[in-house]
Design a protein around this motif. Structure first.
Motif: not given
Length: 268
Positions: A260-268
């Motif tokens: 979830e941390r990596m997903r959020a960082a990639a889509r921010s």
């Protein structure tokens, strides 16, 4: 060295936070007035019905009525015997949560097991048991191991008898502590270009891969556990990441937090 405090000091677990003990059904005097009233109300109808049936059978067919009476008595005695066996099996059990780990005491004939949060490998198996379409009880089983070979199990039941008290509370606390201790280290490993494995799932700086799926972080819209398996939402559609059940994936809750941390960082 069997004293929990001594073992905790040897493993440098820090300050004792809380202690959990085996589940114990509250005695009648410890229950609230509303709980007593509810118990009596729920018991009155079935007990009264059984007694009426038994009386009618004893009067009409004495032999059959006597047999059913014996059956009822045996069922009650077996239930009481099971509760005593569970209490005896759990006698001496204690679960100590410290600042940097836990000490699990009294599992069979095994010595107390001490495991640090930053070293723990955890298998989590939470099962909701249903009856007639509704949840009857939920069982919790956590299997922990450490690099030094330490291995221990912690169990609990909500809606039943046995295991350690308040499993929802200590289960969530365990997940939170292990995640807090390991997530920063895993994040730094990804930043260095390393790949991490959680069972048959591999996590890298680019995304998640398994034997049946490969998804980049920017493509990943959502990740969650569905029906006991890790599922991904990609392009608006859900699909399973792996055929391995969550209960068989070490530190699955840490993996989910990292993803979830990596997903959020990639889509921010």
């Amino acid at each position: 060295m069997s004293d929990p405090a001594t073992i905790a000091a040897h493993k440098q677990l820090g300050v004792l936070r809380t202690t959990y003990r085996p589940y114990r059904r509250p005695s009648w005097s410890e229950r609230s007035t509303s709980d007593k009233a509810t118990t009596l109300a729920l018991a009155a109808l079935p007990v009264g019905f059984v007694l009426l049936v038994l009386v009618a059978l004893v009067v009409a067919v004495p032999a059959l009525g006597g047999v059913l009476l014996v059956v009822v008595v045996v069922i009650v005695l077996l239930g009481a015997s099971r509760r005593r066996r569970v209490a005896q099996r759990m006698q001496g059990r204690e679960l100590h949560f410290y600042e940097h780990g836990l000490v699990n005491v009294g599992v069979g004939n095994e010595p107390p097991a001490a495991i640090r949060w930053d070293e723990a490998s955890v298998l989590q198996d939470i099962v909701r048991h249903t009856r007639n379409g509704s949840t009857s009880h939920t069982t919790y089983l956590y299997t922990l191991s450490a690099p030094d070979g330490t291995h221990t199990k912690i169990s609990g039941i909500v809606g039943g008898i046995g295991g350690m008290e308040r499993p929802q509370e200590w289960g969530q606390a365990l997940q939170k502590q292990v995640t807090a201790a390991q997530l920063p280290r895993y994040t730094r490993a990804l930043e260095r270009g390393e790949a991490l494995t959680f069972g048959d799932i591999t996590v890298s700086w680019d995304g998640i891969t398994s034997h049946r799926n490969a998804v980049g972080w920017a493509q990943l819209q959502e990740i969650r556990v569905k029906d006991g398996y890790v599922s991904l939402r990609v392009a608006g559609k859900w699909r399973s990441l792996s055929t391995t059940a969550v209960a068989a994936i070490p530190n699955c809750f840490v993996f989910l937090a990292l993803a979830e941390r990596m997903r959020a960082a990639a889509r921010s």
